[in-house]
Design a protein around this motif. Sequence first.
Motif, PDB file in Angstrom:
ATOM      1  N   PRO A  61      -0.492  -2.648   0.948  1.00 56.66           N
ATOM      2  CA  PRO A  61      -1.098  -1.870  -0.149  1.00 56.66           C
ATOM      3  C   PRO A  61      -1.653  -0.516   0.294  1.00 56.66           C
ATOM      4  CG  PRO A  61      -1.984  -4.112  -0.102  1.00 56.66           C
ATOM      5  CD  PRO A  61      -1.178  -3.926   1.135  1.00 56.66           C
ATOM      6  N   PHE A  62      -1.871  -0.344   1.596  1.00 56.43           N
ATOM      7  CA  PHE A  62      -2.518   0.862   2.090  1.00 56.43           C
ATOM      8  C   PHE A  62      -1.531   1.929   2.576  1.00 56.43           C
ATOM      9  CE2 PHE A  62      -5.444  -2.627   2.357  1.00 56.43           C
ATOM     10  CZ  PHE A  62      -6.582  -2.094   1.783  1.00 56.43           C
ATOM     11  N   LEU A  63      -0.269   1.576   2.723  1.00 55.28           N
ATOM     12  CA  LEU A  63       0.713   2.527   3.251  1.00 55.28           C
ATOM     13  C   LEU A  63       0.868   3.786   2.397  1.00 55.28           C
ATOM     14  CD1 LEU A  63       3.444   0.080   4.599  1.00 55.28           C
ATOM     15  CD2 LEU A  63       1.759   1.384   5.914  1.00 55.28           C
ATOM     16  N   PRO A  64       0.998   3.685   1.070  1.00 48.46           N
ATOM     17  CA  PRO A  64       1.131   4.923   0.280  1.00 48.46           C
ATOM     18  C   PRO A  64      -0.094   5.837   0.407  1.00 48.46           C
ATOM     19  CG  PRO A  64       1.790   3.027  -1.032  1.00 48.46           C
ATOM     20  CD  PRO A  64       1.166   2.488   0.221  1.00 48.46           C
ATOM     21  N   GLY A  65      -1.287   5.263   0.338  1.00 46.65           N
ATOM     22  CA  GLY A  65      -2.500   6.072   0.472  1.00 46.65           C
ATOM     23  C   GLY A  65      -2.622   6.707   1.841  1.00 46.65           C
TER      24      GLY A  65
END
Length: 182
Positions: A155-159
Amino acid sequence: MEQTAKVSGRVRKMAMAALFAALTGILSQISIPLPGMVPLSLATLAVYLAAIVLDWKEAFLSQAVYLLLGAVGVPVFSGFGTLSRLTGPTGGYLAGYAACALAAGLILRAAGRRPLWCVLALAAGTAACYLLGTVWYVAVTGNPWGASLAACVLPFLPGDAVKIAAAVLAGTRIRKAVFRRS
């Protein structure tokens, strides 16, 4: 005069490391709690900026100071957390900030600070942070690797991609402005 310049340079580097430790603490408070245990915060933006703006030693030191502040009870972690955050399930990700700054800083020292190398170095540093954090998370919670990666990394890769882009754009300009020769 040369000795004065050396001392002045060291003081500036120490002050910058302290500034980035404080910036990490401030940006970690800008966070969004997620259904899992790991909140989405801007703390890694400060880590990325430290790696680009500072030399590798000072970048690592800035994050070590940040961790030390939280360990002794200063509420610098997300949600004004302290030692319990560092020793809890997500503590490995916090410790990973120092690993990220160190890995990225060493790569940038060797490769230079051109934008592509900055992106690659920060991606490698992020991988180091995720590795340390996920190993710790699995060890503390007993959750399987796949579920842990799905909850704590994916969940943190795009951010993180957006934060890396922002850090490269801002960090290279900040470094030039701060450390240009007079």
